[in-house]
Structures are given as C-alpha cells and as structure tokens.
Scaffold this motif. Structure first.
Motif, PDB file in Angstrom:
ATOM      1  N   LEU A 128       0.824  -1.208   0.000  1.00  0.00           N
ATOM      2  CA  LEU A 128       0.000   0.000   0.000  1.00  0.00           C
ATOM      3  C   LEU A 128       0.861   1.262   0.000  1.00  0.00           C
ATOM      4  N   LEU A 129       1.974   1.234   0.714  1.00  0.00           N
ATOM      5  CA  LEU A 129       2.888   2.387   0.710  1.00  0.00           C
ATOM      6  C   LEU A 129       3.490   2.590  -0.689  1.00  0.00           C
ATOM      7  N   LYS A 130       3.878   1.485  -1.364  1.00  0.00           N
ATOM      8  CA  LYS A 130       4.413   1.588  -2.726  1.00  0.00           C
ATOM      9  C   LYS A 130       3.346   2.166  -3.671  1.00  0.00           C
ATOM     10  N   LEU A 131       2.109   1.684  -3.482  1.00  0.00           N
ATOM     11  CA  LEU A 131       1.016   2.201  -4.299  1.00  0.00           C
ATOM     12  C   LEU A 131       0.803   3.688  -4.016  1.00  0.00           C
ATOM     13  N   ASN A 132       0.895   4.086  -2.756  1.00  0.00           N
ATOM     14  CA  ASN A 132       0.742   5.479  -2.357  1.00  0.00           C
ATOM     15  C   ASN A 132       1.850   6.338  -2.972  1.00  0.00           C
ATOM     16  N   VAL A 133       3.078   5.836  -2.956  1.00  0.00           N
ATOM     17  CA  VAL A 133       4.202   6.565  -3.566  1.00  0.00           C
ATOM     18  C   VAL A 133       3.965   6.725  -5.072  1.00  0.00           C
ATOM     19  N   GLY A 134       3.491   5.668  -5.718  1.00  0.00           N
ATOM     20  CA  GLY A 134       3.188   5.750  -7.153  1.00  0.00           C
ATOM     21  C   GLY A 134       2.104   6.773  -7.445  1.00  0.00           C
ATOM     22  N   LEU A 135       1.080   6.793  -6.574  1.00  0.00           N
ATOM     23  CA  LEU A 135       0.024   7.784  -6.750  1.00  0.00           C
ATOM     24  C   LEU A 135       0.538   9.199  -6.512  1.00  0.00           C
ATOM     25  N   LEU A 136       1.418   9.369  -5.531  1.00  0.00           N
ATOM     26  CA  LEU A 136       1.998  10.692  -5.292  1.00  0.00           C
ATOM     27  C   LEU A 136       2.834  11.150  -6.479  1.00  0.00           C
ATOM     28  N   ARG A 137       3.588  10.214  -7.087  1.00  0.00           N
ATOM     29  CA  ARG A 137       4.368  10.563  -8.280  1.00  0.00           C
ATOM     30  C   ARG A 137       3.433  10.964  -9.428  1.00  0.00           C
ATOM     31  N   LEU A 138       2.341  10.236  -9.555  1.00  0.00           N
ATOM     32  CA  LEU A 138       1.352  10.574 -10.573  1.00  0.00           C
ATOM     33  C   LEU A 138       0.757  11.957 -10.302  1.00  0.00           C
ATOM     34  N   ASP A 139       0.472  12.257  -9.036  1.00  0.00           N
ATOM     35  CA  ASP A 139      -0.035  13.590  -8.673  1.00  0.00           C
ATOM     36  C   ASP A 139       0.968  14.680  -9.037  1.00  0.00           C
ATOM     37  N   VAL A 140       2.244  14.428  -8.786  1.00  0.00           N
ATOM     38  CA  VAL A 140       3.289  15.406  -9.121  1.00  0.00           C
ATOM     39  C   VAL A 140       3.321  15.623 -10.643  1.00  0.00           C
ATOM     40  N   ASP A 141       3.255  14.529 -11.394  1.00  0.00           N
ATOM     41  CA  ASP A 141       3.247  14.664 -12.858  1.00  0.00           C
ATOM     42  C   ASP A 141       2.024  15.445 -13.339  1.00  0.00           C
ATOM     43  N   LEU A 142       0.875  15.169 -12.719  1.00  0.00           N
ATOM     44  CA  LEU A 142      -0.335  15.897 -13.096  1.00  0.00           C
ATOM     45  C   LEU A 142      -0.231  17.377 -12.726  1.00  0.00           C
TER      46      LEU A 142
END
Length: 118
Positions: free
Chosen positions: A14-28
């Motif tokens: 879940l933490l890895k998924l959260n980090v991936g989502l945060l990276r996606l948020d940064v890209d957005l």
C-alpha cells in the motif's frame, strides 16, 4: 505472527502504491502548470490580437472618412461640371444630340484611303 507479516507486506504494498500515486499527482501538477503557462501565453496572444483589431478598426474608420471626403469631392466636381455644361449652350446641344441619336458625333472627316484618292 504470520498474520502480522502478511499485514506488514500489505502495508508495504500500500505504501508503494501510495508513492506511485503521489508521483502521478506530481506529474499531473506539472502538467497543470504547463497548461496554465500555455493559457497565459494564449491570453497574451489574444490581447495582442485584440489590439490589432482595434488598430484595424481605427484604420477602417479613417478609410471610411477618406471615402466620404472623396465622395463629397466627387459631388462638388459633378456640380461644377454641370454648371460648366449648362453655362455653355454648345455642350447642351451636344448632350441632347447624343441622347437622342445614340451615335457619336464625327468631328473629323474620315481618313482618306487609296480608293478615295483615285
């Protein structure tokens, strides 16, 4: 104990998924910034085009004023021309003749040909 390990593995996933989502948020967010910059550039271009439109409208107004002045001059010239023609009887007769006959007046004799010279 095995349940704790499974929960820890799930927590890591879940933490890895959260980090991936945060990276996606940064890209957005970066994309949003780029789009906002593009919007600003387009708004500046729009302002420039509006200024150009205003300049063209001013030029158009000047051209219309010039056109009106030329039309007034044309009317004045027509009035003057009419006065000249009405003050001299010869042009009036010529105009009447032209209107009635619809044929041009011959002011000069025709050019002699070789047959007419014999």
């Amino acid at each position: 104990m095995k349940l704790n390990v499974d929960l820890l593995k799930l927590n890591v996933d879940l933490l890895k998924l959260n980090v991936g989502l945060l990276r996606l948020d940064v890209d957005l967010l970066r994309l949003d910034v780029d789009l906002l910059r593009l919007d600003v550039d387009l708004l500046r271009l729009n302002v420039d085009l509006l200024r150009l439109d205003v300049d063209l409208l001013r030029l158009n107004v000047d051209l219309v004023r010039l056109d009106v002045d030329l039309l007034r001059l044309n009317v004045d010239l027509l009035k003057l021309n009419f006065k000249i023609y009405t003050s001299n009887p010869m042009p009036l007769r010529y105009i009447t003749y032209m209107r009635n006959s619809l044929k041009p007046l011959k002011f000069f004799s025709p050019i002699p040909t070789t047959n007419s010279l014999r």
